[in-house]
Enzyme design. Sequence first.
Site, PDB file in Angstrom:
ATOM      1  N   GLY A 160      72.254  10.922  79.729  1.00  0.00           N
ATOM      2  CA  GLY A 160      72.968   9.919  80.501  1.00  0.00           C
ATOM      3  C   GLY A 160      72.262   8.570  80.475  1.00  0.00           C
ATOM      4  N   SER A 161      72.362   7.851  81.558  1.00  0.00           N
ATOM      5  CA  SER A 161      71.889   6.466  81.579  1.00  0.00           C
ATOM      6  C   SER A 161      70.378   6.313  81.526  1.00  0.00           C
ATOM      7  CB  SER A 161      72.432   5.743  82.810  1.00  0.00           C
ATOM      8  OG  SER A 161      73.840   5.628  82.725  1.00  0.00           O
ATOM      9  N   THR A 162      69.604   7.402  81.725  1.00  0.00           N
ATOM     10  CA  THR A 162      68.158   7.276  81.547  1.00  0.00           C
ATOM     11  C   THR A 162      67.832   6.881  80.112  1.00  0.00           C
ATOM     12  OG1 THR A 162      67.949   9.655  81.106  1.00  0.00           O
ATOM     13  CG2 THR A 162      67.554   8.912  83.368  1.00  0.00           C
ATOM     14  N   LYS A 208      69.200   4.695  78.414  1.00  0.00           N
ATOM     15  CA  LYS A 208      69.373   3.255  78.212  1.00  0.00           C
ATOM     16  C   LYS A 208      68.040   2.532  78.065  1.00  0.00           C
ATOM     17  CE  LYS A 208      73.895   3.144  80.448  1.00  0.00           C
ATOM     18  NZ  LYS A 208      74.661   2.921  81.695  1.00  0.00           N
TER      19      LYS A 208
END
Length: 487
Positions: free
Chosen positions: A218-220, A222
Amino acid sequence: MNGTLKRVAVACLAMFALLMINVNFLQAVRAEEFRSDARNTRNYFDRYAIERGRITAGGKVIAQSVETKDSDFKFVRKYTDGKLYAHVTGYFSPESESAIERSENALLNGSSADLLLRRSIDLFTGEPAKGANVDLTINPKAQKAAYDALRNSGKRGAVIALDPKTGGILAMVSLPTFDPAELSGTNKSDVFARYNELDKDKSQPLLNRALNQTYPPGSTFKVVTMAAYLEEDSSRGPQTTVEAPQRLPLPNTNISLPNYGGSACGSGQVTLVYALEKSCNTPFASMGMELGFEKMKEQTEKFGMGTPVSVPMQVAQSDFGSDYDKAALAMASIGQRDNRMTPLQMAMIAAGIANDGTVMKPYLVNKITDAKGDTIDEASPEELKTGAVSSETAGKLREMMVSVVSNGTANLAQVPGVQVAGKTGTAETADGAPPHAWFISFAPADNPKVALAVIVESGAANVGAEATGGHTAAPIAKAVLEAVLNK
């Protein structure tokens, strides 16, 4: 007469030769086969004849052999806070072992070549043979904080914390867990029956999720996309502006990628630090497509992906995925599609940023000592990857990750008096279950002593907006940070 004697002599010599060949074949070629044969009960009793070494953490004995009154079994394995340390120590069953009990078995049972001198001295003095003791890098306070906080969430998941400067594992928790004592008794039928129950349990309590389970990050993830974007052009920094539309059309498709919950990302043009604070999807998907698959893949490898790791237990391979088309690459760049990470790998990414771009090899064994306390071996920290990012890029990422905790989606990870860096994540699942909640972090930001990753399976349920990772996983991280930093 002489001819008859010669024939008899030759026949006898031939039979002796065949006997010698057979004995050597059995003792050398097939020795291991017979030794491990389930019908060989001698091995079964021998497993309990020697006092295995202790497993310790932070001065605390968490596994040891104690003498019994049973005439058939001299020693039996006992575990302190068994469920708390189950995926660290593992179990010692009648026919197998797991985790540290397996990876350090030769040292623990005294058969290792490293203990030859000790065995020789004991033989000469008449001392009973004993195994070596294994001291771990685990911080008991951090371990308990991670266990209690994750258990209080009521969810499955994992927490792993590292010393970013050495790679030493400070905490490693996986839930659900099990009691290693139930698998370490001497009654085979009881042990095997219990193992089968645990093995068939759909919640997989025997699985070490921190090392052996991969998830969409997920967004980790990024922070990895941001790292590659900053590395491509050193003039870029936290205040560099990028396009951030509410929806991003994906090339060669009739669909568009929204931000989480369909929300807007600022005014449509935002700074990099704002994009990370709010975890906007569209700018990071654009960055990934602009960079291309090869640069994105190269950045993941710089953080250690693709390099086999054992701690000493073998770690599952994380994988960014195959050569994507533009639309799929956009999704992979925000931690979805085929992008799969272990919690350990995400902790290594946080640790690499914390350590100015150097990723240390993670390890769990701190020191090996013999039964008399003499040191046999001691951990020597090793660099796994140097230059994962430049020191300059690491500084920019650190600044932005601090802002995520101070001003963004991870305010629940704040520790009074400590500057915390972090990144939340919400990962959609392929099976339609509620999204997973993630959080990666390190602190203190200016002189990091701990870096970690938290995954809460389906932990984003019933919470709106991208702050799901911040609501569920960040408080767990805070508890671990406080334990390590004595706050």
